[in-house]
Design a protein around this motif. Structure first.
Motif, PDB file in Angstrom:
ATOM      1  N   ARG A   3      -2.675 -10.255  11.480  1.00  0.00           N
ATOM      2  CA  ARG A   3      -3.776 -11.216  11.448  1.00  0.00           C
ATOM      3  C   ARG A   3      -3.287 -12.643  11.684  1.00  0.00           C
ATOM      4  NH1 ARG A   3      -7.680  -9.240   6.437  1.00  0.00           N
ATOM      5  NH2 ARG A   3      -7.582  -6.995   6.890  1.00  0.00           N
TER       6      ARG A   3
ATOM      7  N   SER B 242      -3.318   2.734  19.197  1.00  0.00           N
ATOM      8  CA  SER B 242      -3.171   1.916  17.987  1.00  0.00           C
ATOM      9  C   SER B 242      -1.733   1.437  17.880  1.00  0.00           C
ATOM     10  CB  SER B 242      -3.524   2.719  16.728  1.00  0.00           C
ATOM     11  OG  SER B 242      -4.882   3.077  16.710  1.00  0.00           O
TER      12      SER B 242
ATOM     13  N   TYR C 238      -2.860  -2.512  13.229  1.00  0.00           N
ATOM     14  CA  TYR C 238      -2.800  -2.333  11.784  1.00  0.00           C
ATOM     15  C   TYR C 238      -1.598  -3.052  11.177  1.00  0.00           C
ATOM     16  CZ  TYR C 238      -6.314   1.355  12.268  1.00  0.00           C
ATOM     17  OH  TYR C 238      -7.465   2.042  12.525  1.00  0.00           O
ATOM     18  N   ASP C 239      -1.706  -3.373   9.865  1.00  0.00           N
ATOM     19  CA  ASP C 239      -0.560  -3.901   9.133  1.00  0.00           C
ATOM     20  C   ASP C 239      -0.347  -3.090   7.864  1.00  0.00           C
ATOM     21  OD1 ASP C 239      -2.227  -4.941   7.042  1.00  0.00           O
ATOM     22  OD2 ASP C 239      -2.500  -6.818   8.127  1.00  0.00           O
TER      23      ASP C 239
ATOM     24  N   ASP D  51      -3.142  -2.196   5.519  1.00  0.00           N
ATOM     25  CA  ASP D  51      -4.121  -1.236   6.028  1.00  0.00           C
ATOM     26  C   ASP D  51      -3.645   0.203   5.883  1.00  0.00           C
ATOM     27  OD1 ASP D  51      -5.740  -3.365   7.100  1.00  0.00           O
ATOM     28  OD2 ASP D  51      -4.392  -3.463   8.835  1.00  0.00           O
ATOM     29  N   VAL D  52      -2.356   0.426   6.090  1.00  0.00           N
ATOM     30  CA  VAL D  52      -1.804   1.776   6.219  1.00  0.00           C
ATOM     31  C   VAL D  52      -1.183   2.193   4.885  1.00  0.00           C
ATOM     32  CG1 VAL D  52      -0.194   3.258   7.473  1.00  0.00           C
ATOM     33  CG2 VAL D  52      -1.341   1.365   8.661  1.00  0.00           C
TER      34      VAL D  52
END
Length: 359
Positions: free
Chosen positions: A111, A131, A340-341, A344-345
């Motif tokens: 982000r 992704s 994603y970071d 998130d995961v």
């Protein structure tokens, strides 16, 4: 089974081959190499498994990506070739693959990544439906999911400190250790990794990730830096001799400032020999460790030591970074396409692997 490519067979790629082969949801389909001498060699040998896997290494990127793999573990370095790494990664994402990689530090906190890195990835996601998840050990789980998990055990939290304390003579990457970090160079030499603002460029994203998870606003991100020379010439098993008077140890902090105080700190204490800077913090056994300290009530300290490839601590760190990434692949395949970071995961348990024979 998710058809998976390992792209690169260096320190990270070797561990990636082993991790993909061990994972019950993944099938190693291709291994991409740059070195012509590795073309045609079996992936099992390149991964140090001691047995063939029936997958021959190739340098034909077009053919591998044309086969539309489900996932790509991008294990090539991005430290000194970020533009090439970004081009490779976006190319793979554009095929629709889930891509996981420790390259491109700025995308750990996607982000907050600069537009020139973030926008090409988002365009590739939109074009191909793939992704991307970028993570590692430090930066990586050692200063995102682990400290955040441990902080949840506290009643009050004053400071979160994440430390990497390592003897870098065990790190099988001489160019990075000597030239990027400066070990063995005269003290007037200015190594790139220690230049002002570079530590923040590498680890600042981790500070922002933790601040976001903790719900705090950062006033600033600051750096401290200290270097020490070797008092005597030392000889190392893996990287040869380092002369007296040259750089032998580095200690720096990247600090997240909250209400005027350093509250989220990432600290590195790096030596080329245990004799240098003996007054600085040391790992329990002298080789290397990652440590999280939660100053608060209660005070909590957790030290993680990982070994691999003949009890090598640096190889152990690489293997944990790979584990974080490879174990996320099946989750990412089921998730919506995107960038994603680590927040998130989820950190995945070793489902389906307990008690399985180690590769």
């Amino acid at each position: 089974m998710i058809s998976t490519v390992v792209w690169g067979t260096g320190n990270v790629g070797r561990a990636a081959i082993r991790a993909v082969e061990a994972h019950p949801a993944l099938k190693l389909a291709h291994v991409l190499v740059h070195d012509p001498g590795k073309v045609g060699r079996d992936a099992g040998g390149l991964g140090g498994l001691g047995r063939d896997l029936g997958v021959a290494a190739t340098d034909d990127i077009d053919a591998v990506l044309a086969a539309a793999p489900g996932a790509v573990v991008y294990a090539a370095s991005g430290d000194i070739r970020p533009d090439e790494a970004l081009a490779d990664i976006t190319r793979a994402v554009r095929t629709g693959a889930v891509v996981v990689t420790p390259a491109l530090y700025a995308l750990y906190d996607q982000r907050g990544a600069p537009p020139e890195l973030r926008e090409p990835v988002l365009a590739a996601v939109a074009d191909g439906g793939g992704s991307l998840f970028v993570s590692g050990v430090d930066p990586g789980w050692g200063n995102d999911v682990l400290p955040l998990l441990i902080s949840g055990l506290g009643t009050t939290v004053d400071v979160i400190r994440c430390q990497e304390i390592f003897d870098y003579s065990t790190y099988d990457q001489p160019d990075s250790v000597r030239h990027l970090i400066g070990m063995g160079h005269p003290m007037e030499y200015e190594p790139l990794m220690l230049a002002a603002s570079v530590p923040t460029m590498v680890w600042g994203g981790q500070i922002r990730l933790m601040a976001r998870a903790l719900g705090v606003e950062l006033d600033d991100i600051r750096e401290t830096m200290a270097r020490r020379p070797l008092e005597t010439t030392v000889s190392t098993r893996t990287m040869g001799e380092f002369e007296a008077g040259t750089q032998g140890a580095v200690r720096f902090e990247v600090q997240g400032i909250v209400e005027g105080e350093p509250r989220i700190v990432i600290e590195h204490i790096t030596r080329i020999h245990p004799s240098c800077a003996p007054d600085w913090p040391a790992p329990p056994d002298g080789a290397g460790a990652h440590r999280v300290i939660i100053e608060g009530r209660p005070r909590i300290e957790v030290t993680v030591e990982a070994t691999d490839e003949g009890e090598n601590r640096s190889a152990g760190g690489n293997a944990t970074a790979v584990g974080r990434l490879v174990n996320a692949i099946d989750w990412l395949v089921d998730a919506e396409p995107g960038l994603y970071d680590a927040l998130d995961v989820p950190l995945r348990p070793a489902a389906g692997r307990l008690g399985r024979k180690q590769p």
